[in-house]
Design an enzyme around this catalytic site. Structure first.
Site, PDB file in Angstrom:
ATOM      1  N   ASN A 113      -7.180  -2.510  14.686  1.00  0.00           N
ATOM      2  CA  ASN A 113      -8.581  -2.746  14.305  1.00  0.00           C
ATOM      3  C   ASN A 113      -8.732  -3.968  13.401  1.00  0.00           C
ATOM      4  O   ASN A 113      -9.791  -4.199  12.828  1.00  0.00           O
ATOM      5  CB  ASN A 113      -9.170  -1.493  13.629  1.00  0.00           C
ATOM      6  CG  ASN A 113      -8.512  -1.184  12.282  1.00  0.00           C
ATOM      7  OD1 ASN A 113      -7.629  -1.926  11.815  1.00  0.00           O
ATOM      8  ND2 ASN A 113      -8.937  -0.104  11.637  1.00  0.00           N
TER       9      ASN A 113
ATOM     10  N   ASP B   7       0.815  -1.212   0.000  1.00  0.00           N
ATOM     11  CA  ASP B   7       0.000   0.000   0.000  1.00  0.00           C
ATOM     12  C   ASP B   7       0.853   1.269   0.000  1.00  0.00           C
ATOM     13  O   ASP B   7       2.081   1.207   0.155  1.00  0.00           O
ATOM     14  CB  ASP B   7      -0.954   0.004   1.209  1.00  0.00           C
ATOM     15  CG  ASP B   7      -0.255  -0.377   2.522  1.00  0.00           C
ATOM     16  OD1 ASP B   7       0.985  -0.333   2.572  1.00  0.00           O
ATOM     17  OD2 ASP B   7      -0.948  -0.707   3.484  1.00  0.00           O
TER      18      ASP B   7
ATOM     19  N   GLU C  23      -9.520  -1.753   5.624  1.00  0.00           N
ATOM     20  CA  GLU C  23     -10.096  -1.436   6.924  1.00  0.00           C
ATOM     21  C   GLU C  23     -11.314  -2.321   7.195  1.00  0.00           C
ATOM     22  O   GLU C  23     -11.828  -2.956   6.272  1.00  0.00           O
ATOM     23  CB  GLU C  23     -10.516   0.044   6.931  1.00  0.00           C
ATOM     24  CG  GLU C  23      -9.360   1.026   6.687  1.00  0.00           C
ATOM     25  CD  GLU C  23      -8.434   1.198   7.888  1.00  0.00           C
ATOM     26  OE1 GLU C  23      -8.244   0.232   8.645  1.00  0.00           O
ATOM     27  OE2 GLU C  23      -7.889   2.305   8.063  1.00  0.00           O
TER      28      GLU C  23
ATOM     29  N   HIS D 102      -7.063  -4.545  10.547  1.00  0.00           N
ATOM     30  CA  HIS D 102      -6.840  -4.353   9.112  1.00  0.00           C
ATOM     31  C   HIS D 102      -5.559  -5.045   8.645  1.00  0.00           C
ATOM     32  O   HIS D 102      -4.641  -5.286   9.425  1.00  0.00           O
ATOM     33  CB  HIS D 102      -6.876  -2.867   8.726  1.00  0.00           C
ATOM     34  CG  HIS D 102      -5.666  -2.070   9.080  1.00  0.00           C
ATOM     35  ND1 HIS D 102      -5.667  -0.695   9.119  1.00  0.00           N
ATOM     36  CD2 HIS D 102      -4.397  -2.425   9.433  1.00  0.00           C
ATOM     37  CE1 HIS D 102      -4.463  -0.280   9.449  1.00  0.00           C
ATOM     38  NE2 HIS D 102      -3.682  -1.295   9.641  1.00  0.00           N
TER      39      HIS D 102
HETATM   40  P1  PGA Z   1       2.331  -1.268  12.829  1.00  0.00           P
HETATM   41  O1  PGA Z   1       1.164  -1.248  11.738  1.00  0.00           O
HETATM   42  O2  PGA Z   1       3.257  -2.361  12.380  1.00  0.00           O
HETATM   43  O3  PGA Z   1       2.965   0.075  12.740  1.00  0.00           O
HETATM   44  O4  PGA Z   1       1.691  -1.579  14.124  1.00  0.00           O
HETATM   45  C1  PGA Z   1       0.636  -2.449  11.299  1.00  0.00           C
HETATM   46  C2  PGA Z   1      -0.500  -2.171  10.333  1.00  0.00           C
HETATM   47  O5  PGA Z   1      -1.186  -1.150  10.493  1.00  0.00           O
HETATM   48  O6  PGA Z   1      -0.730  -2.988   9.446  1.00  0.00           O
END
Ligand code: PGA
Length: 258
Positions: free
Chosen positions: A140, A66, A147, A142
């Site tokens: 959350n 992404d 999302e 995702h």
């Molecule tokens: P993080 O993010 O590794 O910074 O916790 C993970 C994500 O949002 O996929």
């Protein structure tokens, strides 16, 4: 689905690097799906170390999950910048084989965006598909920027970031939510599921609920990561904090990955 619980962040990073390096030793022309965020940083550090010891990336192709819309590759918070700083510039990847979705698509031209997303999907197919997709997980649930509520069959497209994701990522934007881009371009859940192997990493208590829901909850679009239950070769490597809400018993040592 294989779930491995490791003591701490350092251990998950090392175990994940073992999975990646085994994949590359088996198939030096592997196609890797890359993730950004805090979680894979330890894995990338370990891969840089292994590269210094001889791990070869010259025939590897990469596709990132992404990118934020509106951030040019030179922006320090863009995922282009992140990948080059934290991994790509330290290893011997061939620049022609690196793919990161462009955040510079014109949000006023929906046809062009659609074409661009299709083109990204076609590049993955033309490369022979992703052999190993590395994933973090949002608090959350995702994966990528898919999302909660994302279609479980979705392909690469634009998504609007949820407030909870913005709150989680504000730390990278001087803690100012208004500085975080509103949209992102992301591989879809269907795109991720097409990968031959999935490696999902999680560390910390703030991921415990998402890991509980992903591993022991029902498959639901409300927890996009829960779809990995459907994948035949999904490996989850999580630390004790991220595993702290799991009820069942899981492996403690990463051994046979097949
Ligand atoms: P993080 O993010 O590794 O910074 O916790 C993970 C994500 O949002 O996929």
């Amino acid at each position: 689905m294989l779930v491995f619980i490791q003591k701490n962040y350092e251990e998950i990073s090392k175990a994940a690097a073992r999975v990646v390096s085994e994949t590359l030793y088996e198939k030096p022309t592997s196609v890797l799906g890359m993730a950004t965020g805090g979680t894979p940083l330890g894995l990338y550090k370990e891969l840089i170390r292994l590269h210094k010891e001889g791990l070869d990336f010259s025939k590897v192709t990469t596709f990132n999950l992404d990118e934020y819309i509106g951030l040019p590759p030179s922006h320090p918070q863009s995922y282009h910048y992140f990948m080059y700083e934290n991994l790509f510039k330290h290893i011997n990847l061939d620049e022609r084989y690196i793919h990161i979705p462009s955040g510079m698509v014109d949000m006023n031209d929906l046809d062009k965006i659609h074409q661009y997303c299709e083109w990204y999907e076609q590049q993955i197919t033309a490369a022979g598909g992703i052999d190993l997709q590395i994933l973090g997980i949002g608090a959350n649930g995702h994966i990528g920027f898919n999302e909660p509520g994302s279609s479980l069959g979705s392909r690469t497209r634009i998504k609007t970031l949820t407030l909870s994701t913005k709150q989680d990522n504000a730390r990278f934007f001087e803690n100012e939510i208004t500085k975080i881009p509103k949209y992102a371009i992301t591989m879809g859940i269907g795109t991720i599921l097409d990968s031959k192997k999935i490696l999902l990493l999680a560390s910390g208590k703030n991921k415990a609920k998402a890991i509980k829901d992903t591993v022991e909850g029902p498959i639901t679009a409300q927890v996009p990561a829960s779809i990995v239950q459907m994948h035949r070769k999904a490996i989850l490597i999580v630390d004790e904090d991220a595993a702290s809400l799991l009820d069942n018993e899981y492996e403690e040592i990463v051994t046979n990955l097949e």
